[in-house]
Design an enzyme around this catalytic site. Structure first.
Site, short mmCIF file in Angstrom:
data_model
loop_
_atom_site.label_atom_id
_atom_site.label_comp_id
_atom_site.label_asym_id
_atom_site.label_seq_id
_atom_site.Cartn_x
_atom_site.Cartn_y
_atom_site.Cartn_z
N VAL A 230 0.83 -1.20 0.00
CA VAL A 230 0.00 0.00 0.00
C VAL A 230 0.86 1.26 0.00
O VAL A 230 2.04 1.22 0.35
CB VAL A 230 -0.95 0.04 1.23
CG1 VAL A 230 -1.90 -1.12 1.20
CG2 VAL A 230 -0.15 0.06 2.53
N ASP A 341 8.97 -0.75 -17.07
CA ASP A 341 7.56 -0.87 -16.69
C ASP A 341 6.82 0.45 -16.97
O ASP A 341 6.10 0.97 -16.11
CB ASP A 341 7.43 -1.24 -15.22
CG ASP A 341 6.06 -1.86 -14.90
OD1 ASP A 341 5.37 -2.31 -15.85
OD2 ASP A 341 5.70 -1.90 -13.71
#
Length: 523
Positions: A230, A341
């Site tokens: 998170v 990415d």
């Protein structure tokens, strides 16, 4: 055989990894992390050739199931808490040539079979291990000789020590700060004994876990979530920060965490997210970034999460800025970097919609010396992954160019990258089929309502399609992409400025019409 063996290893050590599902080797884009597989041809099933469980919290003995990975060439079990003896079967695995068992608590003798020529064996940090030619008793006998030798030369040693002390005390000794790293999180995550990775540097940016708890007010406000864990909102010295917490089950892992820290500590660019600091305290890992309040580009294309849909001019500017960040990684830093990415969710927008490239956990550097690519395990996000890199494992800057081309197609079309409900499921196939009709309106995002310069739209579309060419050599460089996008932006801005002038002129004409009606006519 490989599937059964790796499942047994997983059960032995109680491993729980998010992407360890299905077959470990196929499909290639979903291959499990921490291992490599051989892919010869369709008729030959893939087999595991490399297994890296370094720094994975392993305990107990070395799993017997490893011997069932008969084609294993590299095995890395370093920096764990393994105990017991080094098993004989490792030396009998004929394909196994690189073995790293350093940083454990193994004991007993090293099997003679592991001391054969050709094996690269790393055993540092196992103080209770001894060669098969010796034994604990023999080692003890040898230690008895030490006091005798010491007594014979004690006088000369004392004199030499006294002289050395007098010399050294006259010199100012530099202060050396020794940073003790937790045993479960080594400074160097060894994947190859001959080429260790650089260690995390600059202690001044290192935070304790208690400081992370304080800056996030005990993780009160979660602002994002991903495969890593998170992201929480926090403050450091009155400045807002985003704290990315690495969960224990994260697919990212310590290697990617360290790679991201190492990269961001040495690169600085206005279009890259800045690293404020990091926490590396035993199992508590966190990255502290500058806070980027406007979310990611994906949200502003779709309008999800209450985000506004950005217009064509802002989209082009975001594309230019993201391209500038990539260009810097490719040619502006030493050694050059590949992001690996690039996607719309990794392009963040600040309060002024300025683009900043984020998430460098998969980034790789090139060796200095003119190499145009490196061979590596394929990693990235399905849909954005360069097909040539996927098939060959050869990573180069053009792999980022392909991913950026997909991003550019998303900016233009606001279509999902992969949509199984479309006849042409991948966005490149869908755009390619629509191009045959020659109607740009069918390709452009309908949320733009036709408010764009058609010349800049066509030029951006042609650029995007050149970026996603299946052959990397035919793709442009990021420097060329930046130049093209800037010209698209100039064209769109010219259209908007012209439109404003026309609106202004129309308003003036309307004003003059009303004014003329108020002027008394001559009688």
């Amino acid at each position: 055989m490989s599937v059964v063996a790796i499942r047994n290893i997983e059960a032995t050590y109680g491993l729980s990894r998010i992407n360890w599902q299905g077959d470990p080797c196929v499909p290639l884009q979903l291959m499990w992390d921490a291992l490599n597989c051989s892919h010869v041809d369709i008729s030959t099933p893939p087999r595991i050739t490399s297994l890296n469980l370094s720094s994975s919290g392993l305990t107990g003995n070395i799993a017997a199931a490893i011997q069932n990975l008969t084609l294993l060439e590299k095995l890395d079990l370093s920096n764990n808490s393994l105990t017991g003896e080094v098993p004989e079967f490792l030396g009998n695995m004929k394909q196994l040539l690189v073995i790293n068992l350093s940083g454990n608590d193994l004991n007993g003798s090293i099997p003679q079979s592991l001391q054969r020529k050709g094996i690269q064996l790393s055993l540092e940090g196992n103080p209770r291990l001894f060669p098969s030619s010796g034994s604990p008793e023999q080692t003890h006998k040898k230690t008895l000789l030490v006091p005798i030798v010491a007594s014979v030369g004690s006088v000369s040693i004392l004199i030499a020590a006294l002289v050395l002390y007098l010399v050294l005390r006259k010199k100012k000794q530099p202060t050396v700060e020794v940073v003790r790293r937790p045993p479960s999180r080594p400074t160097v995550n060894v994947t190859n004994a001959n080429s260790p990775e650089p260690s995390i540097e600059t202690k001044k940016r290192r935070f304790t876990y208690s400081e992370v708890i304080k800056m996030t007010n005990n993780f009160e406000r979660v602002v994002g979530e991903g495969g890593f864990g998170v992201v929480c909102h926090g403050t450091v010295n009155g400045e807002q920060v985003a704290v990315k917490l690495l969960s224990q089950s994260s697919t990212q892992g310590y290697k990617e965490f360290k790679a991201e820290v190492d990269l961001l500590l040495r690169v600085h660019h206005t279009n890259l997210v800045s690293l404020v600091g990091y926490c590396d305290e035993r199992d508590n890992l966190a990255l502290i970034y500058e806070f980027i309040p406007n979310g990611d580009l994906r949200q502003h294309l779709s309008g999800k999460g209450g985000r506004s849909v950005v217009n064509w001019g802002i989209r082009l500017r975001i594309a230019v800025e993201a391209a500038l960040g990539l260009e810097y990684l490719h040619i502006g830093c030493t050694p050059p970097m590949v992001h690996r990415d690039v996607k719309t969710t990794n392009i963040l927008l600040d309060e002024h919609y300025k683009a900043k490239l984020a998430d460098f956990g998969l980034s790789r550097s090139f060796p200095v010396g003119g190499e145009s690519h490196v061979s590596t395990v394929v990693a990235g996000t399905p849909g954005y992954l360069d097909p040539e890199y996927y098939h060959t494992g050869r990573l180069g800057e053009k792999s980022d160019v392909y991913s950026f081309g997909i991003v550019l197609l998303e900016i233009i079309t606001n279509q999902p990258v992969i949509d199984r409900n479309r006849i042409n499921s991948h966005i490149t196939q869908w755009v390619g089929s629509e191009l045959n009709g020659g109607n740009i309106a069918k390709i452009m995002d309908p949320n733009l309502h036709g408010d764009y310069d058609s010349r800049s739209a066509w030029r951006a579309l042609e650029l995007a399609m050149s970026c996603v060419d299946p052959t990397s050599a035919k793709r442009p460089t990021m420097s060329h992409v930046v130049i093209e996008l800037k010209e698209c932006l100039v064209s769109e801005n010219s259209r908007r400025n012209m439109s404003r002038r026309m609106d202004s002129l129309s308003s003036t004409e309307v004003s003059m019409t009303f004014d003329s009606g108020m002027i008394p006519r001559a009688r």
